[in-house]
Scaffold this active site. Structure first.
Site, PDB file in Angstrom:
ATOM      1  N   GLY A   1      -1.370   5.582   6.632  1.00 27.42           N
ATOM      2  CA  GLY A   1      -0.354   5.879   7.650  1.00 27.42           C
ATOM      3  C   GLY A   1       0.159   7.284   7.465  1.00 27.42           C
TER       4      GLY A   1
ATOM      5  N   GLU B   1       0.828  -1.208   0.000  1.00 28.76           N
ATOM      6  CA  GLU B   1       0.000   0.000   0.000  1.00 28.76           C
ATOM      7  C   GLU B   1       0.864   1.261   0.000  1.00 28.76           C
ATOM      8  OE1 GLU B   1      -3.463   2.311   2.597  1.00 28.76           O
ATOM      9  OE2 GLU B   1      -2.749   0.348   3.264  1.00 28.76           O
TER      10      GLU B   1
END
Length: 389
Positions: free
Chosen positions: A365, A243
């Site tokens: 994140g 990702e």
């Protein structure tokens, strides 16, 4: 074309995909940006063309190609003036489907992965929660086993494809007392009673459907547990590398698009009797950004090449996202400035690109979390290991 990583076949795919996007997607972008809904027909067209199955097994309709076809897929999607549309496509293909392929059993792969590859089903990955953000281990959603079912309660937020997905891949705690060691991964059909999804209104990514999802005593079969109970956290962490690399590639590609568009504009715009591409201040600023982008591309490609060989590149992927998203934001900000007042106008791509790009250092994140992860690896010598199914 970087011949170190891209073959003639990659380039032919790039040209074919670029042509497909211009003919089949671009004419609808403005409508989808306004409505916030991407019509189902385009998902099916992507599936029919094989674009969702690039690196998935042939047994389920995929083509089992190397990851540089995925890089081409990501890069070209960033150059059609809608990062929201791009996000809907790659979140389906590389967030939800990655878990189906890695942790799903044969039944799940036949019933969900194969239709996802063909464009008949749309998936969403449900990890982030309203009170958790980047703190995956702090999630509150629970899955309690009762007989042959799990009962799921809780909520998720910022879920791409959350409203019009056909299924979710959901992270929930099967043993809350164990903290991150008590997280498991489940498949959930969105038609299941007890699910409600609320569309969120966002600064950017307007074409993308992003939702907050609530689970109220949602019952799913025990067979919908993916992988082993309690292994959810390492599964999630393992796929975060992909990702983050995806978001790094996205970032260098949209920054490159901003540079290309701005150079073209500067070659046409005149001020004080000459084209503005002759003003040294603008020229030097532009090449500084171009240099940063090239550094990111070279690093990102090298990391993808290692991931393609099966290496666990969690540090490099984290660095990729951290640096590339920063470079993209700085580049696009400068490019908008070089267009002057026109950069602020919606009919030019830089205004939307600036809004869309701002999600880069937040999603998948935050940059602050990534810096702490890297601090643990670089300063504290902490070693992250891949999950073993």
């Amino acid at each position: 074309m970087n011949s170190t990583y891209f073959t003639e076949e990659h380039q032919l795919f790039r040209e074919s995909f670029r042509d497909f996007l211009q003919k089949e997607v671009v004419p609808h972008i403005e409508k989808w940006e306004k409505t916030g809904t991407i019509e189902r027909f385009i998902w099916k067209k992507f599936g029919d063309m094989g674009f969702f199955g690039l690196n998935y097994p042939e047994a389920y309709g995929g083509m089992n190609l190397d990851l540089f076809y995925t890089v081409v897929f990501l890069e070209e999607l960033q150059k059609i003036k809608s990062s929201g549309f791009a996000a809907a496509m790659w979140a389906h293909a590389y967030l939800a489907m990655t878990h189906l392929n890695a942790e799903g059993d044969e039944r799940i792969k036949q019933e969900y992965l194969a239709p996802s590859i063909s464009g008949d089903k749309i998936g969403g990955l449900c990890i982030t929660e309203p009170f958790g953000g980047s703190d995956v281990a702090g999630m509150r959603t629970t899955a309690v086993k009762k007989g042959d079912k799990y009962i799921i309660n809780g909520s998720k937020t910022f879920i791409t494809n959350g409203v019009y997905a056909d299924y979710y891949v959901v992270a929930a705690k099967t043993n809350p007392e164990l903290g991150h060691k008590g997280i498991s991964i489940f498949l959930m059909d969105t038609k299941t009673p007890g699910i409600s999804a609320t569309k969120l209104d966002k600064l950017g990514w307007r074409a993308s459907d992003t939702a907050e999802i609530a689970f109220d005593n949602v019952e799913i079969p025990v067979a919908n547990l993916m992988g082993e109970e309690g292994k959810g956290f390492p599964y999630i962490m393992q796929h975060f590398a992909l990702e983050r690399l995806i978001m790094g590639v996205n970032a260098h590609a949209r920054a490159e698009y901003a540079i290309e568009y701005t150079i073209e504009y500067m070659g046409q715009r005149e001020a004080f009797g000459k084209k503005i591409n002759q003003f040294q201040a603008l020229r030097h600023k532009l090449v500084e950004h171009a240099t940063d982008i090239e550094h990111c591309k070279v690093f990102n490609y090298a990391a993808v090449a290692r991931l393609n060989k099966g290496e666990y590149v969690v540090k490099e992927a984290t660095m990729s996202k951290l640096k590339s998203t920063q470079v993209a934001d700085e580049t696009i900000y400068s490019c908008l400035q070089m267009l002057g007042g026109y950069g602020y106008m919606e009919e030019y791509p830089l205004a939307r690109l600036l809004r869309d790009s701002r999600l880069g250092p937040i999603g998948g994140g935050t940059s602050e979390i990534l810096k702490e992860i890297l601090s643990k690896m670089i300063i504290d010598n902490q070693d992250y290991k891949p999950a073993v199914k």
